[in-house]
Design an enzyme around this catalytic site. Structure first.
Site, PDB file in Angstrom:
ATOM      1  N   THR A  38     -12.751  -5.312  87.839  1.00 28.59           N
ATOM      2  CA  THR A  38     -13.828  -6.179  87.361  1.00 28.59           C
ATOM      3  C   THR A  38     -13.360  -7.323  86.482  1.00 28.59           C
ATOM      4  O   THR A  38     -14.145  -8.218  86.170  1.00 28.59           O
ATOM      5  CB  THR A  38     -14.850  -5.350  86.566  1.00 28.59           C
ATOM      6  OG1 THR A  38     -14.203  -4.764  85.431  1.00 28.59           O
ATOM      7  CG2 THR A  38     -15.430  -4.239  87.435  1.00 28.59           C
ATOM      8  N   GLU A  60     -56.331  -6.671  98.599  1.00 30.25           N
ATOM      9  CA  GLU A  60     -57.472  -6.425  99.472  1.00 30.25           C
ATOM     10  C   GLU A  60     -58.597  -7.430  99.213  1.00 30.25           C
ATOM     11  O   GLU A  60     -59.225  -7.934 100.156  1.00 30.25           O
ATOM     12  CB  GLU A  60     -58.006  -5.001  99.259  1.00 30.25           C
ATOM     13  CG  GLU A  60     -56.975  -3.911  99.503  1.00 30.25           C
ATOM     14  CD  GLU A  60     -56.259  -3.494  98.225  1.00 30.25           C
ATOM     15  OE1 GLU A  60     -55.996  -2.291  98.069  1.00 30.25           O
ATOM     16  OE2 GLU A  60     -55.952  -4.371  97.384  1.00 30.25           O
ATOM     17  N   SER A 108     -12.849 -12.666  83.061  1.00 30.95           N
ATOM     18  CA  SER A 108     -13.670 -11.894  84.006  1.00 30.95           C
ATOM     19  C   SER A 108     -14.712 -12.706  84.745  1.00 30.95           C
ATOM     20  O   SER A 108     -15.460 -12.162  85.535  1.00 30.95           O
ATOM     21  CB  SER A 108     -14.386 -10.766  83.240  1.00 30.95           C
ATOM     22  OG  SER A 108     -15.242 -11.307  82.257  1.00 30.95           O
ATOM     23  N   TRP A 117     -16.777 -15.065  87.345  1.00 31.73           N
ATOM     24  CA  TRP A 117     -16.793 -15.559  88.700  1.00 31.73           C
ATOM     25  C   TRP A 117     -15.835 -14.824  89.643  1.00 31.73           C
ATOM     26  O   TRP A 117     -15.098 -15.433  90.400  1.00 31.73           O
ATOM     27  CB  TRP A 117     -16.485 -17.054  88.740  1.00 31.73           C
ATOM     28  CG  TRP A 117     -17.204 -17.885  87.723  1.00 31.73           C
ATOM     29  CD1 TRP A 117     -16.674 -18.917  87.015  1.00 31.73           C
ATOM     30  CD2 TRP A 117     -18.563 -17.787  87.294  1.00 31.73           C
ATOM     31  NE1 TRP A 117     -17.608 -19.462  86.170  1.00 31.73           N
ATOM     32  CE2 TRP A 117     -18.792 -18.784  86.310  1.00 31.73           C
ATOM     33  CE3 TRP A 117     -19.626 -16.938  87.609  1.00 31.73           C
ATOM     34  CZ2 TRP A 117     -20.012 -18.953  85.679  1.00 31.73           C
ATOM     35  CZ3 TRP A 117     -20.835 -17.108  86.969  1.00 31.73           C
ATOM     36  CH2 TRP A 117     -21.023 -18.107  86.035  1.00 31.73           C
TER      37      TRP A 117
END
Length: 356
Positions: free
Chosen positions: A177, A67, A184, A186
């Site tokens: 995953t 403000e 694991s 990429w």
């Protein structure tokens, strides 16, 4: 659309509704999302009696609130008799800066439009009361749902004293995953990884388990932000938190190492000013947060790929729902297609949902 560049006067006044001006205020707030925490990321639009428009946003962690930025951009003559549209209730107390409610009264604004009230006990309606007692017309609740979504982490922290917990997960479309051999990295493409770095930049702390530290040796720093975020101001890298202990030479140092109940950790982090906590895993940590009912938002990155079997690890460890009646159900709040075909899915717990 987000506002880029300096916040200057705009003379196009074809958007003349409170809702349209609140949209502009939210766009201004979005430009400082990475820079203000633990203060809220707030936007404001000042509309003069003659129809000129001036926009402002919270100036980092120590500068003036939105403000006041808008008031200064307009100048004292233009501010008199103006309408100020702001996403969050103007503050009414002295902190790093003077009260915004007082500044608006002293500037002689005629009307203030507020998206949502501030649950911070130091404010909590007193800013609105201060304005009304001074004869300023105040309208509250314009675009409230959208503003509250933008400020979800801040509002949760001020109401609960704990950080807003975001659980980030990445998987193939069949929910895997990592490969059975443990590799694991990429699963998702560069655009999804850049978006995940944006999640880190929005967060005040990022958490992983000691097993992830041993397996991946992550740095957990913010890198490779997507445009336009890469050109915007941001605070320092988030605090790095390990559930357990990290080896002395791990890249995650310096970090906070903790064992013990997760609620105690959330209380500690919230008390130190952590507004948003990003939980990055692994599967055991994700399951612990999920089953404890401590996740406020789930962000899943899904790659257009299939492992095609049941021997690769999934998103969570341990037993899941035993029957269909025990199925955890969430509410979809966002769905985006990212570059490379990856998809981002955002869920929040459904009303009355409880993890298994």
């Amino acid at each position: 659309m987000p506002i880029d560049g300096p916040l200057t006067a705009v003379t196009d006044v074809t958007d003349v509704t409170d809702e349209a001006f609140m949209d502009r205020a939210m766009a201004a707030a979005a430009t400082v999302r990475l820079a203000t925490s633990p203060r809220p990321w707030v936007g404001a639009v000042l509309v003069t009696a003659g129809g000129e428009r001036f926009e402002g946003a919270t100036d980092g962690q120590t500068g003036p609130h939105a403000e006041v930025v808008a008031l200064r951009a307009a100048g004292s003559q233009r501010a008199h008799g103006a309408t100020v549209v702001c996403t969050l209730e103007p503050c009414s107390h002295w902190g790093r800066t003077p009260p915004c409610a007082d500044a608006l009264v002293e500037a002689g604004v005629r009307r203030v439009v507020v998206g949502t009230t501030d649950p911070d006990p130091k404010v909590a309606g007193t800013g609105i009361r201060r304005l009304r007692e001074a004869g300023v017309e105040v309208t509250v609740g314009v675009r409230a749902a959208e503003v509250e979504a933008q400020l979800a982490a801040y509002l949760h922290h001020r109401r609960s004293g704990r950080p807003y917990v975001v659980l980030k997960l990445a998987a193939t479309l069949d929910g895997r995953t990592a490969a059975p051999d443990g590799s694991s990295r990429w699963i998702t493409g560069p655009a999804a990884r850049a978006d995940a770095h944006l999640l880190r930049a929005e967060s005040d702390a990022v958490l992983v388990g000691a097993g992830t530290v041993r397996a991946d040796d992550p740095a957990l720093t913010v890198r490779d932000l997507p445009p336009p975020w890469d050109a915007r101001p941001r605070k320092t890298d988030p605090l790095r938190v390990v559930l357990g202990h990290a080896a002395p030479g791990a890249r995650i140092h310096p970090c906070l190492e903790r064992v013990g109940p997760l609620p105690d950790l959330l209380d500690e982090l919230g008390g130190s000013g952590c507004v948003q906590l990003l939980v990055e895993g692994g599967a055991r940590v994700a399951a612990e947060f999920h089953r404890s009912g401590l996740v406020d938002r789930y962000v899943l990155y899904l790659a257009p790929a299939l492992f095609g079997g049941d021997d690769a690890p999934g998103l969570f460890t341990g037993p899941g729902a035993a029957t269909i009646g025990d199925l955890w159900r969430g509410r979809l709040v966002d769905l985006r297609r990212l570059g490379g075909g990856d998809v981002r899915v955002d869920l929040v717990p459904a009303e009355g949902s409880s993890p298994t």
